[in-house]
Scaffold this motif. Structure first.
Motif, PDB file in Angstrom:
ATOM      1  N   LYS A   1       1.832  10.487  -1.503  1.00  0.00           N
ATOM      2  CA  LYS A   1       1.768   9.022  -1.490  1.00  0.00           C
ATOM      3  C   LYS A   1       3.022   8.486  -2.158  1.00  0.00           C
ATOM      4  O   LYS A   1       3.303   8.816  -3.316  1.00  0.00           O
ATOM      5  CB  LYS A   1       0.569   8.534  -2.303  1.00  0.00           C
ATOM      6  CG  LYS A   1      -0.740   8.599  -1.571  1.00  0.00           C
ATOM      7  CD  LYS A   1      -1.809   7.918  -2.399  1.00  0.00           C
ATOM      8  CE  LYS A   1      -3.164   8.089  -1.742  1.00  0.00           C
ATOM      9  NZ  LYS A   1      -4.252   7.571  -2.598  1.00  0.00           N
ATOM     10  N   ILE A   2       3.775   7.640  -1.452  1.00  0.00           N
ATOM     11  CA  ILE A   2       4.950   7.023  -2.065  1.00  0.00           C
ATOM     12  C   ILE A   2       4.610   5.570  -2.372  1.00  0.00           C
ATOM     13  O   ILE A   2       4.206   4.807  -1.490  1.00  0.00           O
ATOM     14  CB  ILE A   2       6.172   7.134  -1.137  1.00  0.00           C
ATOM     15  CG1 ILE A   2       6.420   8.625  -0.847  1.00  0.00           C
ATOM     16  CG2 ILE A   2       7.402   6.521  -1.785  1.00  0.00           C
ATOM     17  CD1 ILE A   2       7.487   8.878   0.163  1.00  0.00           C
ATOM     18  N   HIS A   3       4.701   5.217  -3.662  1.00  0.00           N
ATOM     19  CA  HIS A   3       4.230   3.901  -4.104  1.00  0.00           C
ATOM     20  C   HIS A   3       5.318   2.833  -4.082  1.00  0.00           C
ATOM     21  O   HIS A   3       5.021   1.649  -4.206  1.00  0.00           O
ATOM     22  CB  HIS A   3       3.644   4.000  -5.510  1.00  0.00           C
ATOM     23  CG  HIS A   3       2.430   4.871  -5.559  1.00  0.00           C
ATOM     24  ND1 HIS A   3       1.168   4.386  -5.334  1.00  0.00           N
ATOM     25  CD2 HIS A   3       2.302   6.206  -5.754  1.00  0.00           C
ATOM     26  CE1 HIS A   3       0.298   5.383  -5.417  1.00  0.00           C
ATOM     27  NE2 HIS A   3       0.959   6.504  -5.670  1.00  0.00           N
ATOM     28  N   GLY A   4       6.553   3.268  -3.986  1.00  0.00           N
ATOM     29  CA  GLY A   4       7.619   2.267  -3.997  1.00  0.00           C
ATOM     30  C   GLY A   4       8.976   2.934  -3.969  1.00  0.00           C
ATOM     31  O   GLY A   4       9.072   4.155  -3.783  1.00  0.00           O
ATOM     32  N   GLU A   5      10.010   2.120  -4.130  1.00  0.00           N
ATOM     33  CA  GLU A   5      11.366   2.676  -4.146  1.00  0.00           C
ATOM     34  C   GLU A   5      12.254   1.784  -5.006  1.00  0.00           C
ATOM     35  O   GLU A   5      11.948   0.623  -5.253  1.00  0.00           O
ATOM     36  CB  GLU A   5      11.928   2.748  -2.724  1.00  0.00           C
ATOM     37  CG  GLU A   5      12.116   1.378  -2.094  1.00  0.00           C
ATOM     38  CD  GLU A   5      12.501   1.430  -0.616  1.00  0.00           C
ATOM     39  OE1 GLU A   5      13.407   2.195  -0.279  1.00  0.00           O
ATOM     40  OE2 GLU A   5      11.883   0.682   0.177  1.00  0.00           O
ATOM     41  N   LYS A   6      13.354   2.362  -5.454  1.00  0.00           N
ATOM     42  CA  LYS A   6      14.299   1.588  -6.258  1.00  0.00           C
ATOM     43  C   LYS A   6      15.274   0.849  -5.335  1.00  0.00           C
ATOM     44  O   LYS A   6      15.827   1.456  -4.414  1.00  0.00           O
ATOM     45  CB  LYS A   6      15.082   2.516  -7.166  1.00  0.00           C
ATOM     46  CG  LYS A   6      14.269   3.049  -8.332  1.00  0.00           C
ATOM     47  CD  LYS A   6      15.112   3.964  -9.192  1.00  0.00           C
ATOM     48  CE  LYS A   6      14.394   4.285 -10.482  1.00  0.00           C
ATOM     49  NZ  LYS A   6      15.252   5.110 -11.374  1.00  0.00           N
ATOM     50  N   ILE A   7      15.465  -0.422  -5.595  1.00  0.00           N
ATOM     51  CA  ILE A   7      16.448  -1.178  -4.808  1.00  0.00           C
ATOM     52  C   ILE A   7      17.313  -2.023  -5.752  1.00  0.00           C
ATOM     53  O   ILE A   7      16.928  -2.290  -6.884  1.00  0.00           O
ATOM     54  CB  ILE A   7      15.791  -2.143  -3.805  1.00  0.00           C
ATOM     55  CG1 ILE A   7      14.967  -3.203  -4.576  1.00  0.00           C
ATOM     56  CG2 ILE A   7      14.931  -1.421  -2.792  1.00  0.00           C
ATOM     57  CD1 ILE A   7      14.937  -4.547  -3.908  1.00  0.00           C
ATOM     58  N   TYR A   8      18.474  -2.401  -5.268  1.00  0.00           N
ATOM     59  CA  TYR A   8      19.255  -3.427  -5.973  1.00  0.00           C
ATOM     60  C   TYR A   8      18.817  -4.786  -5.435  1.00  0.00           C
ATOM     61  O   TYR A   8      18.899  -5.025  -4.227  1.00  0.00           O
ATOM     62  CB  TYR A   8      20.749  -3.240  -5.728  1.00  0.00           C
ATOM     63  CG  TYR A   8      21.317  -2.089  -6.497  1.00  0.00           C
ATOM     64  CD1 TYR A   8      21.538  -2.201  -7.869  1.00  0.00           C
ATOM     65  CD2 TYR A   8      21.637  -0.884  -5.875  1.00  0.00           C
ATOM     66  CE1 TYR A   8      22.043  -1.144  -8.600  1.00  0.00           C
ATOM     67  CE2 TYR A   8      22.152   0.178  -6.588  1.00  0.00           C
ATOM     68  CZ  TYR A   8      22.355   0.043  -7.961  1.00  0.00           C
ATOM     69  OH  TYR A   8      22.860   1.085  -8.673  1.00  0.00           O
ATOM     70  N   PRO A   9      18.352  -5.667  -6.317  1.00  0.00           N
ATOM     71  CA  PRO A   9      17.992  -7.008  -5.845  1.00  0.00           C
ATOM     72  C   PRO A   9      19.239  -7.734  -5.334  1.00  0.00           C
ATOM     73  O   PRO A   9      20.360  -7.404  -5.723  1.00  0.00           O
ATOM     74  CB  PRO A   9      17.486  -7.715  -7.098  1.00  0.00           C
ATOM     75  CG  PRO A   9      17.352  -6.688  -8.144  1.00  0.00           C
ATOM     76  CD  PRO A   9      18.179  -5.513  -7.758  1.00  0.00           C
TER      77      PRO A   9
ATOM     78  N   ALA B   1       0.875  -1.174   0.000  1.00  0.00           N
ATOM     79  CA  ALA B   1       0.000   0.000   0.000  1.00  0.00           C
ATOM     80  C   ALA B   1       0.908   1.218   0.000  1.00  0.00           C
ATOM     81  O   ALA B   1       1.993   1.175   0.580  1.00  0.00           O
ATOM     82  CB  ALA B   1      -0.874  -0.013   1.253  1.00  0.00           C
ATOM     83  N   PRO B   2       0.473   2.289  -0.680  1.00  0.00           N
ATOM     84  CA  PRO B   2       1.336   3.472  -0.699  1.00  0.00           C
ATOM     85  C   PRO B   2       1.566   4.022   0.706  1.00  0.00           C
ATOM     86  O   PRO B   2       0.711   3.905   1.581  1.00  0.00           O
ATOM     87  CB  PRO B   2       0.581   4.469  -1.572  1.00  0.00           C
ATOM     88  CG  PRO B   2      -0.773   3.904  -1.788  1.00  0.00           C
ATOM     89  CD  PRO B   2      -0.745   2.449  -1.458  1.00  0.00           C
ATOM     90  N   ILE B   3       2.746   4.568   0.923  1.00  0.00           N
ATOM     91  CA  ILE B   3       3.075   5.184   2.212  1.00  0.00           C
ATOM     92  C   ILE B   3       2.732   6.667   2.123  1.00  0.00           C
ATOM     93  O   ILE B   3       3.065   7.326   1.141  1.00  0.00           O
ATOM     94  CB  ILE B   3       4.574   5.006   2.516  1.00  0.00           C
ATOM     95  CG1 ILE B   3       4.879   3.514   2.721  1.00  0.00           C
ATOM     96  CG2 ILE B   3       4.997   5.834   3.733  1.00  0.00           C
ATOM     97  CD1 ILE B   3       6.353   3.232   2.875  1.00  0.00           C
TER      98      ILE B   3
END
Lengths: 585, 585
Positions: free
Chosen positions: A430-438, A360-362
């Motif tokens: 609303k923050i829907h996600g973030e970029k990460i290195y898998p 859920a968005p933050i």
């Protein structure tokens, strides 16, 4: 038979039947290269096919790709190989011969200096006064030899390239592109099978240390925050798979007798730093057992920190016990974390991240600053107004607020605008996600080593003759087809015709089939026993009457009769009988 | 659709579905290297599998081997590649850019200088006053660029190696060894599939000119004196296969419209210098047609003498017509004669001959000379006698006779023995055979070029959507398996369970299977049509009642219902229906 000469018996068999042999023999040979004859090619291909079934076709999230062997230098600069993929060597100052330093030290002092610094190695050499075993000369200080084969790409000087020593980098540099094609979903496994090259210092031990060989590898990309939840879906048959493990902790305490532990326990007791590492070790155990290696002859041996490759946070070698060389590595399971993706992102400036969507968005409250047109117009007048406003519109309100916070003003079009030119307020976003290195775990198998251990465990003798008891699904040929008598009489010609037509039909259906009409039927059985063909179909006199053939079992030598039309399905059942793919999710 | 943009449509499709793409894109790319995604890997592997069926598994005399990519330099010195495997290049004296000279001349003058000398190329450049297309600079004289990738093997300087540009040398240097393993029988075909590397000057045209690619090759060794008799056994279906051929003679007369001619006529009219060359061209025609290429889009184009490789006495290129590039070579058929074996024998000093046994021994009368002990003893006395006799015993009587014939004396232990010291007589000897170098014909295919033309001829559109009409036996997946609805309801879960169990069973049996539960069934059909999956199995509500599923045909979109238990055999029949292997001997 005595265990000690099993190795020689296999080399003998390989030579006699043209299974494999050292390359370039007419030119005196080049260490580290082997050729494979027809039986060898078939067994190799069967091992690869079986690996694909276990690691790719039965895995919902794994796909296979193919990338080049030749790579531009930058790839192995970024990967760290140019710096770290080296072996310590010492050169004799008299005769100039080069030795692998850790092997030399081990051989003459028994001390294991794997992963130690050049300085430490030199100290041992000095302390034990080691001299050149060829000429008694003194060694120059130890140095690092790069194990990458180097070349030049294209007609210009200065376009250096390397042959890949592993497949991994081909997966890492393509990760972002393929992630888009598959719809931005993790976990994602990229698999590859193909040739690699390592410029070993002094390769020995036949198939066990080669300069050119075939690797089967998966790079498995996952989101570490989802790992725990996702690995709950691992099937029970994998979770309950028992592995024989020697951990680094145990090794530190001097214990080398493995413990028996399930995949589930490896995860729950946090023996592994990643649940997926344990998952792939489970699949790897099932796979190696299905090659005919007894469970008790397999172990997972954790590397100590200084023994690990530069990219790995935890490594287990999967080892198989061999008659002459003891435990040898057939696969490595490395937890490569984000190392490679981050390095390639740094060197290429490409975005190699995965967008982690939140469930859920933050909602977050942030402070923002908007340009206040009236104030700006008042301050600057109409002449500069639109230029300044255009430039401000390029920045988002959050950035503007931060600049005000730091400088108490914002510079636009060369003009410093004070705090009064902005309207400051709080906003909810609303923050829907973030970029990460898998994160990445990697199971990686060497085909030629598997090939060798498969032969060791398949080798047996019966009445003084070799019977290679390969599991049917990795036999060089699934079945041999013989006419009982291949003479000139009409009934013999009919036997030949029927045998050839069975052969053709089975080839067309994808079976690997051997046709042979030479010598007595007994000699033909012996010839196919020796190369491990599990079933032999014979067309005989009765076939001419009732369209049935005999099917002989290699291991029991028992024969049964069956209708020709039922042969394909019957063989299929026999060949697949022992192949357990229950780990399918 | 307009033929002219078919190439672009395929590149588009390849990009969108991750079939293939240029390698190293995050590092700006390196010309001549391509990656393959999962669909590409499967199609490539299917083409290879099919080739193996045509060229190896269905050929009684052909076996497959595997030899290294990296070779010591001597191999390509002996083969003549170091001297001849070059392209003419010109370098701009201003900007230093290097161009492939024959391509440059062709592009700017239309003149074909393939195979011409550097001097001739320089003349054309001078005559037409060609300048650097990049900067207008003047070219340096044309030179030869070696197309082999070079490397160093091992830790010492001065152990140069090359990456192989073809498989052939791996077969030639192993020929004598393998001949022994198979029992000294000819004809013998050695096949190999694997990577090769060619350091092209400026590769373009996507998959059509690569620096690293996969070759499928047979070196077919035969006794030229037995060729005529042995080729009588070629099956009628190959003998009657019609090829479209443009001979060198026709080309000299300016005729490029192919004649239709059977394999039999090629042999009988002596269009080919070896019957086996025609045989393999016939097999190659059957193979390429079975990839879905129409017969009328295939031709065999004979090379003119100056266009042929240095080792070839006659070469036909097998070409396929493409939308953008016209006729392109997908295979070469070269008559390599004894060139390679003789060269390797010369460089290695190894015996690479075949012992041609005569049908019946030949009786020959020869003259021989035996030492006469009495005369020698009389001449030399006892002191030197035994030393001289020992040395004479090392030579056979025929040699001694020849020496007497030439010198009228024989020197032994430094002493000249006159004619009187020998007894000369005539003897009859039986000669059972003789050593010969076998002749070799070579069919050699580039997998990536086949891959590209296969896509061109499979590409079609239906209602604005792509349908890739690949023959089922080379489709990336043989079959897709779908649950009709993949929801949360119990009946949907049952559909999923059944679909997955069908998927597992088919994978285990060796089918290439795709499982998909995402989106509407219509979208799923469209997705698999686009990558050429010929059949889609759907588990629906009726399945839950009566254990039947629907099987949809990609090309007709028609569906039939079938019992799950009958599915494997039914799919097998469908997939093999169009696969004609009638050329089986």
């Amino acid at each position: 038979m005595a265990q000690s000469d099993l190795h020689d018996k296999i080399i003998d068999l390989a030579k006699r039947r043209g299974i494999f042999w050292p390359s370039f023999e007419i030119y005196g040979g080049v260490a580290g290269f082997y050729d494979f004859g027809p039986v060898g090619v078939f067994i190799k291909r069967s091992i690869i096919d079986l690996w694909l079934k276990f690691f790719v076709y039965s895995q919902e999230n794994v796909i296979e790709i193919e990338t080049p062997i030749i790579n531009p230098r930058v790839v192995f600069k970024a990967s760290g190989h140019e710096e770290h993929f080296t072996d310590p060597v010492v050169e004799c100052s008299s005769c100039g011969k080069v030795f692998r330093a850790d092997h030399l030290v081990k051989e003459f002092t028994g001390i294991d200096v794997e992963g130690r610094s050049l300085r430490e190695i030199d100290e041992v050499i000095r302390k034990y006064d080691l001299k050149c075993p060829e000429c008694g000369g003194i060694f120059k200080p130890a140095s690092s030899a790069l194990l990458l084969f180097a070349t030049e790409i294209g007609p210009y000087k200065g376009s250096p390239g390397y042959l890949r020593p592993e497949h991994a980098q081909g997966m890492f540099i393509n990760f972002a592109k393929i992630l888009r094609v598959v719809g931005e979903k993790l976990p994602l496994g990229l698999a590859q099978v193909g040739k690699v090259a390592r410029n070993e210092i002094s390769p020995r031990q036949a198939l066990l240390r080669l300069r050119e060989f075939t690797i089967m590898e998966v790079e498995f990309f996952f989101d570490p925050e989802r790992e725990s939840a996702e690995s709950k879906n691992i099937s029970e048959s994998v979770m309950n798979e028992k592995l024989r493990v020697v951990t680094a902790d145990m090794r530190m305490k001097g214990i080398e007798e493995p413990i028996e532990i399930t995949v589930k326990e490896l995860i729950e007791n946090r023996v592994v730093k990643s649940a997926w590492l344990a998952y792939w070790m489970g699949i790897g155990n099932l796979f190696v057992k299905s090659l005919g290696i007894p469970a008790g002859k397999i172990r997972f041996f954790e590397k100590l920190p200084h023994e690990r490759a530069h990219y790995s946070a935890q490594t287990f070698d999967q080892e198989v016990y061999t008659s002459r060389y003891g435990w040898i590595e057939v696969a490595g399971y490395a937890y490569r974390t984000t190392y490679d993706l981050e390095r390639h992102a740094e060197f290429s400036k490409a975005d190699l991240t995965y967008y982690r969507k939140y469930e859920a968005p933050i909602i977050k409250t942030i402070e923002v600053a908007y340009p206040n047109p009236q104030e700006i117009l008042k301050l600057l007048g109409a002449s500069k107004y639109s230029e300044v406003m255009r430039e401000l519109s390029q920045h988002n309100p959050e950035e503007l607020f931060r600049e005000l916070l730091v400088n108490n003003s914002v510079v636009a079009a060369g003009i410093s605008l004070p705090r009064e030119c902005f309207i400051i307020k709080k906003e909810e976003v609303k923050i829907h996600g973030e970029k990460i290195y898998p994160h990445v775990v990697e199971p990686s198998f060497g085909v030629e080593r598997l090939f060798y251990v498969v032969l060791e465990y398949a080798y047996s003798e019966r009445d003084g003759k070799v019977v290679l008891k390969l599991p049917p699904h990795i036999a060089p040929y699934h079945v041999a087809v013989f006419p009982l008598v291949a003479g000139k009489k009409p009934e013999h010609q009919r036997m030949i015709d029927i045998a050839k037509s069975i052969y053709r039909d089975l080839v067309k259906r994808g079976f690997r089939v051997l046709y042979d009409e030479e010598g007595s039927i007994g000699k033909r059985y012996a010839r196919v026993d020796e190369i491990g063909v599990p079933y032999a179909v014979t067309v005989d006199y009765q076939t001419l009457e009732d369209n049935t053939v005999t099917v002989r079992d290699r291991d029991t030598t028992q024969q049964i009769r069956i209708d020709i039309n039922k042969l394909p399905e019957y063989l299929n059942t026999l060949i697949l009988r022992e192949l357990n793919l229950n780990m399918f999710q």
